[in-house]
Design a protein around this motif. Structure first.
Motif, mmCIF file in Angstrom:
data_model
loop_
_atom_site.group_PDB
_atom_site.id
_atom_site.type_symbol
_atom_site.label_atom_id
_atom_site.label_comp_id
_atom_site.label_asym_id
_atom_site.label_seq_id
_atom_site.Cartn_x
_atom_site.Cartn_y
_atom_site.Cartn_z
ATOM 1 N N SER A 95 0.782 -1.248 0.000
ATOM 2 C CA SER A 95 0.000 0.000 0.000
ATOM 3 C C SER A 95 0.813 1.298 0.000
ATOM 4 C CB SER A 95 -1.044 0.019 1.130
ATOM 5 O OG SER A 95 -0.457 0.446 2.340
ATOM 6 N N GLU A 152 9.922 0.373 -5.977
ATOM 7 C CA GLU A 152 11.186 -0.204 -6.471
ATOM 8 C C GLU A 152 11.284 -1.621 -5.943
ATOM 9 O OE1 GLU A 152 15.016 1.659 -7.360
ATOM 10 O OE2 GLU A 152 15.634 0.875 -5.418
ATOM 11 N N ALA A 200 10.233 3.576 -2.476
ATOM 12 C CA ALA A 200 11.365 2.648 -2.308
ATOM 13 C C ALA A 200 11.675 2.502 -0.828
ATOM 14 C CB ALA A 200 12.589 3.193 -3.039
HETATM 15 C C1 LIG Z 1 10.385 -7.898 -3.609
HETATM 16 C C2 LIG Z 1 10.847 -6.566 -3.076
HETATM 17 C C3 LIG Z 1 12.005 -6.000 -3.550
HETATM 18 C C4 LIG Z 1 12.422 -4.741 -3.098
HETATM 19 N N1 LIG Z 1 13.550 -4.166 -3.615
HETATM 20 C C5 LIG Z 1 13.922 -2.926 -3.222
HETATM 21 C C6 LIG Z 1 15.069 -2.291 -3.798
HETATM 22 O O1 LIG Z 1 15.733 -2.824 -4.657
HETATM 23 N N2 LIG Z 1 15.390 -1.049 -3.378
HETATM 24 C C7 LIG Z 1 14.667 -0.382 -2.409
HETATM 25 O O2 LIG Z 1 15.016 0.747 -2.061
HETATM 26 N N3 LIG Z 1 13.577 -0.966 -1.846
HETATM 27 C C8 LIG Z 1 13.187 -2.212 -2.235
HETATM 28 N N4 LIG Z 1 12.061 -2.794 -1.694
HETATM 29 C C9 LIG Z 1 11.260 -2.034 -0.740
HETATM 30 C C10 LIG Z 1 10.046 -1.403 -1.458
HETATM 31 O O3 LIG Z 1 10.461 -0.606 -2.548
HETATM 32 C C11 LIG Z 1 9.265 -0.510 -0.516
HETATM 33 O O4 LIG Z 1 8.866 -1.249 0.613
HETATM 34 C C12 LIG Z 1 8.061 0.097 -1.194
HETATM 35 O O5 LIG Z 1 7.547 1.118 -0.371
HETATM 36 C C13 LIG Z 1 6.997 -0.941 -1.460
HETATM 37 O O6 LIG Z 1 5.894 -0.320 -2.072
HETATM 38 P P1 LIG Z 1 4.458 -1.001 -2.060
HETATM 39 O O7 LIG Z 1 3.986 -1.025 -0.638
HETATM 40 O O8 LIG Z 1 3.648 -0.082 -2.900
HETATM 41 O O9 LIG Z 1 4.611 -2.368 -2.658
HETATM 42 C C14 LIG Z 1 11.655 -4.069 -2.129
HETATM 43 C C15 LIG Z 1 10.482 -4.664 -1.630
HETATM 44 C C16 LIG Z 1 10.073 -5.895 -2.105
HETATM 45 C C17 LIG Z 1 8.804 -6.520 -1.588
#
Ligand SMILES: Cc1cc2nc3c(=O)[nH]c(=O)nc-3n(C[C@H](O)[C@H](O)[C@H](O)COP(=O)(O)O)c2cc1C
Length: 154
Positions: free
Chosen positions: A16, A62, A97
């Motif tokens: 979210s 990301e 991210a």
């Molecule tokens: C599978 C996965 C890979 C991720 N890779 C990165 C990354 O490479 N760099 C980063 O800064 N955060 C990374 N994150 C953290 C997410 O970018 C971050 O939690 C983001 O806010 C998730 O957004 P969402 O809640 O809309 O899915 C990753 C998270 C997940 C689940």
């Protein structure tokens, strides 16, 4: 019949964070009365949506240093059908991210160059927990873009 959105906000989100940013963009845009705004999960966006919108806002988390797979899948699925119609289409990017965001942004910008989209606002990158100030920036972005349509700039 429903009008095609003028401002189309596409997003993907698992936990979210990106969705909250996309909702804030939508809220800001809805301050400008009379502009058709739609926020859709990337998986539900069609080539026709991309062709018809006046402005596209791409909101992605990301994942593994890249845009999310669902956002990439949207581009993979629609490129051939839309690329002749998207030259110069204004777009903006919002990233969520954990601690970086640069990889997601650069991967989206590379694909946007393939579509010949035109960047009209600096990207917003949220790092870590979503801050109220970042939500405000997203609202401001939405409002600015919708006002641009209203004034006939886009
Ligand atoms: C599978 C996965 C890979 C991720 N890779 C990165 C990354 O490479 N760099 C980063 O800064 N955060 C990374 N994150 C953290 C997410 O970018 C971050 O939690 C983001 O806010 C998730 O957004 P969402 O809640 O809309 O899915 C990753 C998270 C997940 C689940």
């Amino acid at each position: 019949m429903k009008c095609a959105p003028q401002l189309l906000i596409v997003y993907h989100s698992q936990t979210s964070n990106t969705e909250r940013l996309a909702i804030a963009v939508e809220e800001g845009a809805r301050d400008i009365v009379g502009i058709e705004v739609e926020r859709l999960p990337a998986s539900g966006v069609t080539a026709v949506d991309l062709k018809k919108c006046r402005i596209l806002v791409i909101c992605s988390p990301e994942y593994f240093g890249y845009m999310s797979g669902a956002v990439k899948e949207l581009f993979d699925r629609t490129y051939e059908e839309t690329r002749e119609f998207t030259m110069g289409k204004p777009y903006a990017v919002v990233i969520s991210a954990g601690n970086d965001g640069a990889g997601a942004l650069s991967s989206i910008e590379r694909i946007a160059a393939g579509y010949r989209f035109r960047k009209i606002q600096e990207p917003i990158i949220s790092r870590g927990a979503i801050l109220l100030s970042t939500l405000d920036r997203c609202r401001e972005l939405g409002k600015t873009l919708a006002a641009g349509i209203d004034f006939g700039i886009y």
